[in-house]
Design a protein around this motif. Structure first.
Motif, PDB file in Angstrom:
ATOM      1  N   GLY A 187       6.566  72.257  -6.970  1.00 42.79           N
ATOM      2  CA  GLY A 187       6.054  72.936  -5.791  1.00 42.79           C
ATOM      3  C   GLY A 187       5.912  74.434  -5.941  1.00 42.79           C
ATOM      4  O   GLY A 187       5.301  75.100  -5.092  1.00 42.79           O
ATOM      5  N   LEU A 188       6.452  75.011  -7.018  1.00 47.23           N
ATOM      6  CA  LEU A 188       6.288  76.435  -7.250  1.00 47.23           C
ATOM      7  C   LEU A 188       4.844  76.746  -7.639  1.00 47.23           C
ATOM      8  O   LEU A 188       4.236  76.005  -8.412  1.00 47.23           O
ATOM      9  N   PRO A 189       4.275  77.842  -7.156  1.00 51.98           N
ATOM     10  CA  PRO A 189       2.888  78.160  -7.522  1.00 51.98           C
ATOM     11  C   PRO A 189       2.769  78.550  -8.988  1.00 51.98           C
ATOM     12  O   PRO A 189       3.645  79.224  -9.534  1.00 51.98           O
ATOM     13  N   HIS A 190       1.702  78.101  -9.631  1.00 56.25           N
ATOM     14  CA  HIS A 190       1.405  78.453 -11.016  1.00 56.25           C
ATOM     15  C   HIS A 190       0.378  79.583 -10.989  1.00 56.25           C
ATOM     16  O   HIS A 190      -0.831  79.350 -10.941  1.00 56.25           O
ATOM     17  N   LEU A 191       0.862  80.796 -11.029  1.00 57.43           N
ATOM     18  CA  LEU A 191       0.013  81.956 -10.791  1.00 57.43           C
ATOM     19  C   LEU A 191      -0.763  82.342 -12.043  1.00 57.43           C
ATOM     20  O   LEU A 191      -0.213  82.350 -13.149  1.00 57.43           O
ATOM     21  N   PRO A 192      -2.034  82.718 -11.897  1.00 53.49           N
ATOM     22  CA  PRO A 192      -2.803  83.213 -13.053  1.00 53.49           C
ATOM     23  C   PRO A 192      -2.408  84.647 -13.393  1.00 53.49           C
ATOM     24  O   PRO A 192      -2.025  85.427 -12.520  1.00 53.49           O
ATOM     25  N   PHE A 193      -2.491  84.997 -14.664  1.00 55.93           N
ATOM     26  CA  PHE A 193      -2.249  86.378 -15.067  1.00 55.93           C
ATOM     27  C   PHE A 193      -3.397  87.266 -14.602  1.00 55.93           C
ATOM     28  O   PHE A 193      -4.565  86.870 -14.691  1.00 55.93           O
ATOM     29  N   PRO A 194      -3.106  88.468 -14.093  1.00 48.92           N
ATOM     30  CA  PRO A 194      -4.178  89.391 -13.705  1.00 48.92           C
ATOM     31  C   PRO A 194      -5.105  89.675 -14.888  1.00 48.92           C
ATOM     32  O   PRO A 194      -4.651  89.881 -16.009  1.00 48.92           O
ATOM     33  N   GLY A 195      -6.390  89.652 -14.618  1.00 48.01           N
ATOM     34  CA  GLY A 195      -7.354  89.938 -15.670  1.00 48.01           C
ATOM     35  C   GLY A 195      -7.743  88.731 -16.501  1.00 48.01           C
ATOM     36  O   GLY A 195      -8.563  88.850 -17.416  1.00 48.01           O
ATOM     37  N   GLY A 196      -7.156  87.554 -16.190  1.00 53.02           N
ATOM     38  CA  GLY A 196      -7.510  86.356 -16.927  1.00 53.02           C
ATOM     39  C   GLY A 196      -7.025  86.401 -18.361  1.00 53.02           C
ATOM     40  O   GLY A 196      -6.222  87.235 -18.767  1.00 53.02           O
ATOM     41  N   ARG A 197      -7.526  85.469 -19.168  1.00 49.88           N
ATOM     42  CA  ARG A 197      -7.066  85.346 -20.550  1.00 49.88           C
ATOM     43  C   ARG A 197      -7.444  86.577 -21.379  1.00 49.88           C
ATOM     44  O   ARG A 197      -6.749  86.924 -22.327  1.00 49.88           O
ATOM     45  N   LEU A 198      -8.516  87.258 -21.002  1.00 49.10           N
ATOM     46  CA  LEU A 198      -8.968  88.410 -21.782  1.00 49.10           C
ATOM     47  C   LEU A 198      -8.004  89.585 -21.637  1.00 49.10           C
ATOM     48  O   LEU A 198      -7.704  90.279 -22.606  1.00 49.10           O
ATOM     49  N   MET A 199      -7.513  89.820 -20.417  1.00 53.01           N
ATOM     50  CA  MET A 199      -6.730  91.020 -20.139  1.00 53.01           C
ATOM     51  C   MET A 199      -5.229  90.763 -20.017  1.00 53.01           C
ATOM     52  O   MET A 199      -4.456  91.707 -19.833  1.00 53.01           O
ATOM     53  N   ARG A 200      -4.781  89.499 -20.097  1.00 56.43           N
ATOM     54  CA  ARG A 200      -3.367  89.243 -19.847  1.00 56.43           C
ATOM     55  C   ARG A 200      -2.465  89.906 -20.891  1.00 56.43           C
ATOM     56  O   ARG A 200      -1.371  90.353 -20.568  1.00 56.43           O
ATOM     57  N   VAL A 201      -2.922  89.992 -22.141  1.00 55.21           N
ATOM     58  CA  VAL A 201      -2.086  90.600 -23.186  1.00 55.21           C
ATOM     59  C   VAL A 201      -1.936  92.107 -22.964  1.00 55.21           C
ATOM     60  O   VAL A 201      -0.816  92.615 -22.886  1.00 55.21           O
ATOM     61  N   PRO A 202      -3.036  92.887 -22.846  1.00 55.45           N
ATOM     62  CA  PRO A 202      -2.843  94.335 -22.664  1.00 55.45           C
ATOM     63  C   PRO A 202      -2.141  94.689 -21.358  1.00 55.45           C
ATOM     64  O   PRO A 202      -1.334  95.624 -21.323  1.00 55.45           O
TER      65      PRO A 202
END
Length: 430
Positions: free
Chosen positions: A398-413
């Motif tokens: 039931g916990l939300p699975h939140l996306p990283f800001p900026g998607g896969r392209l920007m999640r690392v930086p």
């Protein structure tokens, strides 16, 4: 983790000291089973063993070797709870969710110890782990941490300052510490190898060197591999940071992260007793934390650092020793015998992700650095939900699975920028 074209264990201390384990055959042909587990690390083998104990017919598919990923390369520390603790869970998701997860926060530890005793697994189990505060703010955090865990029924804790601290870890880096006497440390690769052999002794089947190329959803589910297929009524996806390209819906809301570990040559017993007198595992309270312990043969195993996205540093042995020497300057002349890296899977919330896809494909992943204990809990909860007891599994699902800001392209930086900010706060004592 390092790329490994032969899909064998990396050249780590753990691989060099692994207990004998048979090579399992690659799947060739078409087979059927009740449950197919994808991934032979802690999550997959824990789930498979729980299910096999219930008489369920289980087949495990592993793209490389049992324990190839994080389960066979981590720091080997038995640390309770989750990467985000119950106070954060309560603030974000409410008291009911915090209580449900809090009731399970110390269970993975107990499962590990039961497995070791029940199946006589030789994995160098030792008791005790210690959280070390580098400044006064972190020490106040440990005081609050102790009170929080005690609210959830965990009382095997002890605060240390001054001479009492030196009796556990003799380093000038710390102002105090919290000992969890119920924690501990072990040889993680030997643990998962022992659990795999226990699973096989109950009739379970493991196919190594068998990557899953495609999951065809339906009732039943069909998993395609290079030389065959598995048709299963239910599936457990337990690949964590190594599930690239199989189920994109499980990849988009998590990120592989690399950490690095070295081990010294065996050190004299007198020196070991001087540095960590009671042989506990230690981790500091920094955002990018250091963690270390002595192995069964007297080496200092020291890890730390995070590479967002999972890339290997150019020279691991050049990254970690400076941190080691800040902690224990007396080891300046100690040789480094092993150096390796490994990926864990991080989520934006730092809480694990459990769930179902299309009703009969289950998954558990994203322990965010607390995988040794939480993966063992996950295995039990998967077995529970498959026999119709869904309440505890659903508390996580039931916990939300939140996306990283900026998607896969920007999640690392963006993650690296955030880590820099929190590391700066640690250095300034904020």
């Amino acid at each position: 983790m390092s790329t490994n074209p032969n899909h064998e264990h990396v050249a780590s201390y753990y691989a060099a000291t692994a207990n004998p384990s048979p090579a399992r055959p690659t799947l060739a042909g078409d087979i059927e089973c009740d449950v197919c587990v994808v991934g032979a690390g802690f999550t997959g083998i824990s789930a498979a063993l729980h299910l096999a104990e219930q008489g369920v017919q289980v087949v495990v598919l592993e793209a490389a070797r049992v324990g190839f990923g994080a389960s066979g390369r981590n720091g080997g520390q038995i640390v309770n709870s989750y990467s985000r603790d119950m106070d954060v869970i309560e603030a974000k998701y409410g008291s009911e969710t915090a209580r449900a997860l809090g009731d399970m926060a110390f269970e993975g530890n107990r499962i590990i110890r039961k497995r070791i005793a029940q199946y006589a697994i030789q994995c160098d189990l030792k008791d005790g782990n210690l959280f070390a505060a580098c400044n006064d703010k972190q020490m106040q955090g440990l005081v609050e941490h102790k009170a929080l865990w005690e609210r959830y029924g965990h009382h095997e804790l002890e605060l240390l300052e001054g001479p009492a601290l030196k009796r556990e870890v003799n380093s000038d880096r710390y102002v105090g510490a919290l000992v969890d006497h119920s924690g501990g440390h072990l040889h993680p690769l030997n643990l998962v190898l022992g659990e795999a052999m226990a699973f096989e002794a109950l009739g379970g089947v493991i196919h190594e060197q068998t990557p899953v190329l495609e999951v065809r959803h339906g009732e039943p589910v069909v998993l395609r591999t290079p030389q065959g297929t598995v048709t299963a009524q239910r599936v457990v996806m337990a690949g964590n940071a190594y599930l690239q390209g199989v189920l994109p819906e499980l990849e988009n809301r998590s990120m592989p992260c690399g950490t690095q570990i070295i081990t010294t040559e065996p050190l004299p017993e007198t020196l070991r007793r001087e540095l960590i007198p009671n042989d506990m595992a230690v981790e500091d309270c920094n955002y990018l934390l250091d963690y270390y312990r002595f192995t069964a043969d007297g080496r200092l195993l020291y890890g730390g650092g995070v590479n967002y996205g999972g890339q290997d540093p150019a020279d691991i042995a050049a990254v970690i020793p400076p941190q080691l020497l800040k902690t224990f300057p007396s080891l300046a002349e100690a040789n480094i015998d092993y150096a390796w890296s490994g990926n864990f899977l991080m989520t934006l919330s730092r809480l694990p992700q459990f769930g179902r896809l299309n009703g009969n494909v289950y998954y558990a992943q994203g322990y965010s650095g607390h995988g040794v204990t939480c993966s063992h809990l996950a295995g039990r909860l998967i077995a529970e939900v498959m026999r119709g007891e869904s309440e505890r599994f659903d508390a996580f699902a039931g916990l939300p699975h939140l996306p990283f800001p900026g998607g896969r392209l920007m999640r690392v930086p963006l993650s690296a920028l955030g880590a820099w900010y929190y590391s700066l706060r640690d250095r300034l004592g904020y």
